[in-house]
Design a protein around this motif. Sequence first.
Motif, PDB file in Angstrom:
ATOM      1  N   LEU A  63       0.829  -1.202   0.000  1.00  0.00           N
ATOM      2  CA  LEU A  63       0.000   0.000   0.000  1.00  0.00           C
ATOM      3  C   LEU A  63       0.866   1.257   0.000  1.00  0.00           C
ATOM      4  CD1 LEU A  63      -2.738  -1.144   2.531  1.00  0.00           C
ATOM      5  CD2 LEU A  63      -3.083  -0.712   0.082  1.00  0.00           C
ATOM      6  N   ALA A  64       1.958   1.248   0.732  1.00  0.00           N
ATOM      7  CA  ALA A  64       2.853   2.402   0.787  1.00  0.00           C
ATOM      8  C   ALA A  64       3.473   2.692  -0.580  1.00  0.00           C
ATOM      9  CB  ALA A  64       3.946   2.178   1.827  1.00  0.00           C
ATOM     10  N   ARG A  65       3.689   1.660  -1.366  1.00  0.00           N
ATOM     11  CA  ARG A  65       4.256   1.823  -2.716  1.00  0.00           C
ATOM     12  C   ARG A  65       3.201   2.197  -3.755  1.00  0.00           C
ATOM     13  NH1 ARG A  65       6.739  -3.334  -1.521  1.00  0.00           N
ATOM     14  NH2 ARG A  65       8.759  -2.928  -0.599  1.00  0.00           N
ATOM     15  N   GLY A  66       1.953   2.286  -3.335  1.00  0.00           N
ATOM     16  CA  GLY A  66       0.890   2.629  -4.273  1.00  0.00           C
ATOM     17  C   GLY A  66       0.155   1.420  -4.818  1.00  0.00           C
ATOM     18  N   GLY A  67       0.522   0.233  -4.347  1.00  0.00           N
ATOM     19  CA  GLY A  67      -0.155  -0.980  -4.787  1.00  0.00           C
ATOM     20  C   GLY A  67      -1.491  -1.149  -4.082  1.00  0.00           C
ATOM     21  N   GLY A  68      -2.139  -2.230  -4.401  1.00  0.00           N
ATOM     22  CA  GLY A  68      -3.435  -2.533  -3.802  1.00  0.00           C
ATOM     23  C   GLY A  68      -4.150  -3.580  -4.609  1.00  0.00           C
ATOM     24  N   ASN A  69      -5.464  -3.546  -4.555  1.00  0.00           N
ATOM     25  CA  ASN A  69      -6.308  -4.512  -5.256  1.00  0.00           C
ATOM     26  C   ASN A  69      -5.865  -5.948  -4.974  1.00  0.00           C
ATOM     27  OD1 ASN A  69      -8.576  -5.079  -6.789  1.00  0.00           O
ATOM     28  ND2 ASN A  69      -7.391  -5.297  -8.654  1.00  0.00           N
ATOM     29  N   PHE A  70      -5.672  -6.230  -3.693  1.00  0.00           N
ATOM     30  CA  PHE A  70      -5.237  -7.563  -3.281  1.00  0.00           C
ATOM     31  C   PHE A  70      -6.298  -8.606  -3.626  1.00  0.00           C
ATOM     32  CE2 PHE A  70      -3.384  -4.490  -0.276  1.00  0.00           C
ATOM     33  CZ  PHE A  70      -2.039  -4.703  -0.557  1.00  0.00           C
ATOM     34  N   TYR A  71      -5.871  -9.720  -4.091  1.00  0.00           N
ATOM     35  CA  TYR A  71      -6.743 -10.847  -4.400  1.00  0.00           C
ATOM     36  C   TYR A  71      -7.884 -10.461  -5.341  1.00  0.00           C
ATOM     37  CZ  TYR A  71      -4.134 -12.408  -0.343  1.00  0.00           C
ATOM     38  OH  TYR A  71      -3.120 -12.690   0.543  1.00  0.00           O
ATOM     39  N   GLY A  73      -9.815  -7.737  -6.120  1.00  0.00           N
ATOM     40  CA  GLY A  73     -11.062  -7.100  -5.732  1.00  0.00           C
ATOM     41  C   GLY A  73     -11.637  -7.539  -4.410  1.00  0.00           C
ATOM     42  N   TRP A  74     -10.816  -8.049  -3.532  1.00  0.00           N
ATOM     43  CA  TRP A  74     -11.240  -8.518  -2.218  1.00  0.00           C
ATOM     44  C   TRP A  74     -11.901  -7.404  -1.406  1.00  0.00           C
ATOM     45  CZ3 TRP A  74      -7.030  -8.190   1.924  1.00  0.00           C
ATOM     46  CH2 TRP A  74      -7.489  -8.623   3.164  1.00  0.00           C
ATOM     47  N   MET A  75     -11.306  -6.208  -1.415  1.00  0.00           N
ATOM     48  CA  MET A  75     -11.809  -5.099  -0.603  1.00  0.00           C
ATOM     49  C   MET A  75     -12.579  -4.106  -1.477  1.00  0.00           C
ATOM     50  SD  MET A  75     -10.774  -5.575   2.594  1.00  0.00           S
ATOM     51  CE  MET A  75     -10.832  -3.971   3.372  1.00  0.00           C
ATOM     52  N   LYS A  76     -13.616  -3.483  -0.923  1.00  0.00           N
ATOM     53  CA  LYS A  76     -14.367  -2.461  -1.646  1.00  0.00           C
ATOM     54  C   LYS A  76     -13.461  -1.301  -2.019  1.00  0.00           C
ATOM     55  CE  LYS A  76     -18.852  -3.597   0.285  1.00  0.00           C
ATOM     56  NZ  LYS A  76     -20.009  -3.160   1.089  1.00  0.00           N
ATOM     57  N   ASN A  77     -12.594  -0.893  -1.098  1.00  0.00           N
ATOM     58  CA  ASN A  77     -11.568   0.112  -1.400  1.00  0.00           C
ATOM     59  C   ASN A  77     -10.316  -0.662  -1.799  1.00  0.00           C
ATOM     60  OD1 ASN A  77      -9.421   1.894  -1.363  1.00  0.00           O
ATOM     61  ND2 ASN A  77      -9.891   2.764   0.633  1.00  0.00           N
ATOM     62  N   PRO A  78      -9.905  -0.586  -3.062  1.00  0.00           N
ATOM     63  CA  PRO A  78      -8.758  -1.385  -3.502  1.00  0.00           C
ATOM     64  C   PRO A  78      -7.436  -0.997  -2.836  1.00  0.00           C
ATOM     65  CG  PRO A  78      -9.450   0.124  -5.227  1.00  0.00           C
ATOM     66  CD  PRO A  78     -10.473   0.213  -4.142  1.00  0.00           C
ATOM     67  N   TYR A  79      -7.392   0.151  -2.183  1.00  0.00           N
ATOM     68  CA  TYR A  79      -6.178   0.598  -1.508  1.00  0.00           C
ATOM     69  C   TYR A  79      -6.300   0.403   0.001  1.00  0.00           C
ATOM     70  CZ  TYR A  79      -5.459   2.325  -6.121  1.00  0.00           C
ATOM     71  OH  TYR A  79      -5.326   2.387  -7.487  1.00  0.00           O
ATOM     72  N   SER A  80      -6.870  -0.741   0.367  1.00  0.00           N
ATOM     73  CA  SER A  80      -7.041  -1.090   1.771  1.00  0.00           C
ATOM     74  C   SER A  80      -6.929  -2.606   1.933  1.00  0.00           C
ATOM     75  CB  SER A  80      -8.402  -0.607   2.282  1.00  0.00           C
ATOM     76  OG  SER A  80      -9.454  -1.338   1.685  1.00  0.00           O
ATOM     77  N   ALA A  81      -6.838  -3.031   3.187  1.00  0.00           N
ATOM     78  CA  ALA A  81      -6.818  -4.466   3.507  1.00  0.00           C
ATOM     79  C   ALA A  81      -7.288  -4.638   4.947  1.00  0.00           C
ATOM     80  CB  ALA A  81      -5.418  -5.047   3.340  1.00  0.00           C
ATOM     81  N   LEU A  95      -7.678  -2.565  10.085  1.00  0.00           N
ATOM     82  CA  LEU A  95      -7.975  -2.019   8.754  1.00  0.00           C
ATOM     83  C   LEU A  95      -6.778  -1.189   8.341  1.00  0.00           C
ATOM     84  CD1 LEU A  95      -9.891  -1.539   6.364  1.00  0.00           C
ATOM     85  CD2 LEU A  95     -10.743   0.463   7.630  1.00  0.00           C
ATOM     86  N   LEU A  96      -6.199  -1.510   7.199  1.00  0.00           N
ATOM     87  CA  LEU A  96      -5.060  -0.785   6.639  1.00  0.00           C
ATOM     88  C   LEU A  96      -5.560   0.015   5.461  1.00  0.00           C
ATOM     89  CD1 LEU A  96      -2.622  -3.834   6.343  1.00  0.00           C
ATOM     90  CD2 LEU A  96      -3.135  -2.476   8.375  1.00  0.00           C
ATOM     91  N   VAL A  97      -5.277   1.306   5.425  1.00  0.00           N
ATOM     92  CA  VAL A  97      -5.717   2.167   4.332  1.00  0.00           C
ATOM     93  C   VAL A  97      -4.592   3.091   3.916  1.00  0.00           C
ATOM     94  CG1 VAL A  97      -7.399   3.902   3.600  1.00  0.00           C
ATOM     95  CG2 VAL A  97      -8.090   2.130   5.221  1.00  0.00           C
ATOM     96  N   ALA A  98      -4.273   3.078   2.619  1.00  0.00           N
ATOM     97  CA  ALA A  98      -3.267   4.005   2.100  1.00  0.00           C
ATOM     98  C   ALA A  98      -3.863   5.406   2.101  1.00  0.00           C
ATOM     99  CB  ALA A  98      -2.870   3.609   0.685  1.00  0.00           C
TER     100      ALA A  98
END
Length: 101
Positions: A63-71, A73-81, A95-98
Amino acid sequence: MKKVKITVIRKACYSDLSAIYENEIEHACDLSEGQVFLSVDARKPEGLCDSAWESMRFFVEELARGGGNFYDGWMKNPYSAMISCNDGFRPVSFLLVAEEE
């Protein structure tokens, strides 16, 4: 790098399992629901336990590098986990949110 906000969402406690399998531990988890940490430069925030950090480090770094969309579309916000620590007796969900720059 983006900052990553880490929020304690839920704490669970399985005292029945602790009674059967665990030796008594003082101060096993001092985190509180709603408590917020901020990871800067993908580093472990002060006050966050090592065990929880090891469970979430990969996701925070991505997330810190600007990544996301884990798995895909797992999360509604793709920049979270939503990540839990690995304590089987007292799991804590984070809850982790960039953060926006």
